[in-house]
Write an enzyme that holds these catalytic residues in place. Sequence first.
Site, PDB file in Angstrom:
ATOM      1  N   SER A 269       0.824  -1.204   0.000  1.00 50.16           N
ATOM      2  CA  SER A 269       0.000   0.000   0.000  1.00 50.16           C
ATOM      3  C   SER A 269       0.863   1.261   0.000  1.00 50.16           C
ATOM      4  CB  SER A 269      -0.934  -0.055   1.220  1.00 50.16           C
ATOM      5  OG  SER A 269      -2.059   0.715   0.969  1.00 50.16           O
ATOM      6  N   LYS A 273       4.220   1.948  -2.394  1.00 50.86           N
ATOM      7  CA  LYS A 273       4.662   3.132  -3.147  1.00 50.86           C
ATOM      8  C   LYS A 273       6.105   3.417  -2.730  1.00 50.86           C
ATOM      9  CE  LYS A 273       0.117   5.248  -1.907  1.00 50.86           C
ATOM     10  NZ  LYS A 273      -0.883   4.562  -2.665  1.00 50.86           N
ATOM     11  N   TRP A 360      -9.953   0.556  -5.295  1.00 54.65           N
ATOM     12  CA  TRP A 360      -9.417   1.892  -4.963  1.00 54.65           C
ATOM     13  C   TRP A 360      -7.977   2.017  -5.481  1.00 54.65           C
ATOM     14  CZ3 TRP A 360     -10.872   6.544  -3.737  1.00 54.65           C
ATOM     15  CH2 TRP A 360     -10.077   7.402  -2.973  1.00 54.65           C
ATOM     16  N   HIS A 410      -7.523  -5.647  -0.240  1.00 54.57           N
ATOM     17  CA  HIS A 410      -6.307  -4.893   0.060  1.00 54.57           C
ATOM     18  C   HIS A 410      -5.607  -5.496   1.284  1.00 54.57           C
ATOM     19  CE1 HIS A 410      -4.018  -1.220  -0.422  1.00 54.57           C
ATOM     20  NE2 HIS A 410      -4.128  -0.963   0.867  1.00 54.57           N
TER      21      HIS A 410
HETATM   22  C1  GTR Z   1      -5.418   4.551   1.518  1.00 54.09           C
HETATM   23  C2  GTR Z   1      -4.751   5.384   0.460  1.00 54.09           C
HETATM   24  C3  GTR Z   1      -4.017   4.481  -0.456  1.00 54.09           C
HETATM   25  C4  GTR Z   1      -3.169   3.463   0.283  1.00 54.09           C
HETATM   26  C5  GTR Z   1      -3.769   2.983   1.590  1.00 54.09           C
HETATM   27  C6  GTR Z   1      -2.827   2.375   2.608  1.00 54.09           C
HETATM   28  O1  GTR Z   1      -6.255   5.238   2.315  1.00 54.09           O
HETATM   29  O2  GTR Z   1      -5.751   6.108  -0.205  1.00 54.09           O
HETATM   30  O3  GTR Z   1      -3.255   5.240  -1.365  1.00 54.09           O
HETATM   31  O4  GTR Z   1      -1.900   3.935   0.487  1.00 54.09           O
HETATM   32  O5  GTR Z   1      -4.397   3.986   2.282  1.00 54.09           O
HETATM   33  O6  GTR Z   1      -1.657   2.704   2.669  1.00 54.09           O
HETATM   34  O7  GTR Z   1      -3.302   1.561   3.400  1.00 54.09           O
END
Ligand code: GTR
Length: 434
Positions: A269, A273, A360, A410
């Site tokens: 996540s 990045k 997302w 996720h």
């Molecule tokens: C979310 C964000 C994503 C992702 C995620 C995370 O809210 O919008 O870009 O990075 O968090 O890191 O769990």
Amino acid sequence: MDQAVPGAMNLHIALAALMMMSAVLAPLAAAVNYDEAKVPKYTLPDPLVMQNGEKVTSAETWRSKLRPEIIELFQTHVYGKSPGRPDGMTFKLFETADDALGGKATRKQVRVSFTGKKDGPGMDILVYLPAKSKRPVPMFINLNFYGNHSISRDPGIKLSTSWMGRRGGGVVKNRATEKSRGSNKSRYAIDMILSRGYGLATIYYGDIDPDFHDGFKNGVHGVFDKGAARPPDAWGSISAWAWGLSRAMDYFETDGDIDHKRVAVMGHSRLGKTALWAGAQDERFAIVISNNSGCGGAALSRRNFGETVGAINANFPHWFCENFKKYNKRVNDLPVDQHMLIALSAPRPVYAASAVEDRWSDPRGEFLGAKNAGPVYRLMGTDGMAADEMPALNHPIQSTIGYHIRRGGHDVTDYDWQRYLDFADNHYGRKKKE
Ligand code: GTR
């Protein structure tokens, strides 16, 4: 968002709902697009063309001219510029245990002091090495969301003393308790990693920079930023976390048990990045892996699907540099897109993983980010990505650019780790140990 922590809210759904609500309340706010047919047409920048229009046709020119130019573009327009290795940095191995995890592992814990000052800022690296393995050992390194003690119930792991507030929420409170040991362990297939002959190192990302916007006073920004005003290309939190990973690599180079030439950086996540940005800048990472990294990670920014540049900058104003906000409403003007970030790891193996319910993060955008790095990988003499179309669910692609989309949401699962271990085995020429 961490779905493994009990009671944690699904931030993705919450954010999407919030944005949809605000779209109703304020007609000017953009709604989240989840309809493939409504993704507007876009043209990606050619990853082999210099800013002056010159087409790069040799691996040599890519390395000497285009790669540095693209790094500079990402520093200036997306993540911000980080300082290098600090002069006074010290490493202190404060614990070694040869009988960790029921005898399966050697555990090491190392304090990295960024300034060398006793009470100064720093980070703790937790290292597990397979017991009785031949040293040096190839490694995976990962930043964690909830403290080193959250990855295992191992009572020997030092409880974190850093910020541990709600991510993005700004609650400055350490919540590390005996009870919280192992709270995030489902994301760390430690036994599997060790039994396949790899070590695992992890660092709490909050040691490097707490994940909330305080005007860049806390964490490493407060220590290393010079001057009163921050320039628009000053490093944001993702750059800071990536910088921390490179400092861990500095330590690995001093530890004879660790094969520092075979370190895979892996993150999930926002930390996926971060893994991509760390691997892009620091060629000491042999393999780069992003798990569900989404917008600002493997997903193309130009695709309006799921999270957008405008949304991410509004919700997390501290992650990127100030200049990135200029592109909130004109993403097509960005001189780069995320396929170029992935290309910066060439010719080293790079992997992007998606999850089908994680819309997302835009799974298709993540696939296209990886695939469109292919021309650079091919110029560097590798196979690039061996797929033209997105593969079916749970059908991994294991070329030099790897990719899979799995069932579920996720998260980091054992399925993901199995693929990463296979990927590392393939590229290191190791035989899979069952
Ligand atoms: C979310 C964000 C994503 C992702 C995620 C995370 O809210 O919008 O870009 O990075 O968090 O890191 O769990």
